[in-house]
Design a protein around this motif. Sequence first.
Motif, PDB file in Angstrom:
ATOM      1  N   GLU A  29      -9.789 -25.145   8.411  1.00 28.37           N
ATOM      2  CA  GLU A  29     -10.710 -24.892   9.522  1.00 28.37           C
ATOM      3  C   GLU A  29     -10.481 -25.860  10.627  1.00 28.37           C
ATOM      4  O   GLU A  29      -9.945 -26.915  10.151  1.00 28.37           O
ATOM      5  CB  GLU A  29     -11.993 -25.610   8.893  1.00 28.37           C
ATOM      6  N   VAL A  36     -10.084 -29.914  10.738  1.00 26.76           N
ATOM      7  CA  VAL A  36     -11.349 -30.161  10.415  1.00 26.76           C
ATOM      8  C   VAL A  36     -11.333 -30.287   8.732  1.00 26.76           C
ATOM      9  O   VAL A  36     -11.822 -31.343   8.034  1.00 26.76           O
ATOM     10  CB  VAL A  36     -12.567 -29.251  10.691  1.00 26.76           C
ATOM     11  N   ASP A  37     -11.017 -29.174   7.928  1.00 26.84           N
ATOM     12  CA  ASP A  37     -10.763 -29.405   6.462  1.00 26.84           C
ATOM     13  C   ASP A  37     -10.103 -28.079   6.048  1.00 26.84           C
ATOM     14  O   ASP A  37      -9.739 -27.250   7.015  1.00 26.84           O
ATOM     15  CB  ASP A  37     -12.416 -29.041   6.142  1.00 26.84           C
ATOM     16  N   SER A  38      -9.695 -28.295   4.830  1.00 21.65           N
ATOM     17  CA  SER A  38      -8.833 -27.304   4.050  1.00 21.65           C
ATOM     18  C   SER A  38      -9.157 -27.518   2.737  1.00 21.65           C
ATOM     19  O   SER A  38      -9.610 -28.553   2.244  1.00 21.65           O
ATOM     20  CB  SER A  38      -7.301 -27.624   4.439  1.00 21.65           C
ATOM     21  N   PHE A  39      -8.832 -26.492   2.005  1.00 27.83           N
ATOM     22  CA  PHE A  39      -8.812 -26.459   0.443  1.00 27.83           C
ATOM     23  C   PHE A  39      -7.932 -25.249  -0.080  1.00 27.83           C
ATOM     24  O   PHE A  39      -7.540 -24.313   0.487  1.00 27.83           O
ATOM     25  CB  PHE A  39     -10.297 -26.525  -0.014  1.00 27.83           C
ATOM     26  N   SER A  68     -20.858 -27.491   5.698  1.00 28.09           N
ATOM     27  CA  SER A  68     -19.434 -27.206   5.697  1.00 28.09           C
ATOM     28  C   SER A  68     -18.883 -25.620   5.301  1.00 28.09           C
ATOM     29  O   SER A  68     -19.545 -25.291   4.028  1.00 28.09           O
ATOM     30  CB  SER A  68     -18.683 -28.273   5.078  1.00 28.09           C
ATOM     31  N   ALA A 108     -15.999 -24.870   4.245  1.00 30.07           N
ATOM     32  CA  ALA A 108     -15.238 -25.184   3.084  1.00 30.07           C
ATOM     33  C   ALA A 108     -15.991 -25.674   1.920  1.00 30.07           C
ATOM     34  O   ALA A 108     -15.976 -24.759   0.824  1.00 30.07           O
ATOM     35  CB  ALA A 108     -14.089 -26.151   3.274  1.00 30.07           C
ATOM     36  N   SER A 109     -16.855 -26.393   1.934  1.00 29.57           N
ATOM     37  CA  SER A 109     -17.744 -26.848   0.952  1.00 29.57           C
ATOM     38  C   SER A 109     -18.455 -25.744   0.272  1.00 29.57           C
ATOM     39  O   SER A 109     -18.799 -25.707  -0.788  1.00 29.57           O
ATOM     40  CB  SER A 109     -18.554 -27.839   1.105  1.00 29.57           C
ATOM     41  N   LYS A 167     -20.117 -33.910  -1.809  1.00 28.95           N
ATOM     42  CA  LYS A 167     -19.386 -33.935  -0.421  1.00 28.95           C
ATOM     43  C   LYS A 167     -20.483 -34.589   0.691  1.00 28.95           C
ATOM     44  O   LYS A 167     -20.014 -34.595   1.647  1.00 28.95           O
ATOM     45  CB  LYS A 167     -18.783 -32.699  -0.227  1.00 28.95           C
TER      46      LYS A 167
END
Length: 182
Positions: A9, A69-72, A104, A106-107, A161
């Motif tokens: 993201e 921003v974020d990744s997973f 989020s 991703a979350s 989170k």
Amino acid sequence: MYSAIGMIEVTSIARGIYATDLMLKTAYVEVVSATPVCPGKYIAIIKGDVAAVESSISVGVEMAGEYLVDSFILANVHQGVFPAITATSMPDGIGALGIMECFSLASMIIAADATLKAADVQALELRLGSGLGGKAYFTFTGDVGAVQAGIEAGKTIAIEKGLLVDAEVIPSPSDRLWASLF
């Protein structure tokens, strides 16, 4: 059948498209979704075998740079996650309705995976950011006890989170509500 899913993201649409191209050139993965989302961000969700997803996401994170921003990466993802992201889920039947909302994207995917693994529920939709101000929500159905167990499993992830907005269980939704969901 794919065993892993990954996502980046980013805050730049241009960089997100560029990173997605490099992710696809790095390893054999398939795009689940690659699209702009609110508020002006870009997400790339891919699926494939674990090693390919890990390689691809690693390149995506590196190329995203300061825009990340974020990744997973989720190995052994529940297979119900894929059709929920693309809104192609059709449940065998309807029962109680579970709704979970996160700040989020991703979350929310990780929480949806936990929900589906924790209880005998069926995914309806996993809406990610479009028209939601950058938030995401997940809807699913099953018997009341299973939906409650699913909510608890998903909430645990989102609360850890600090990104849970709300979660609700509707034991017996109106038929008119169901009609509005499909």
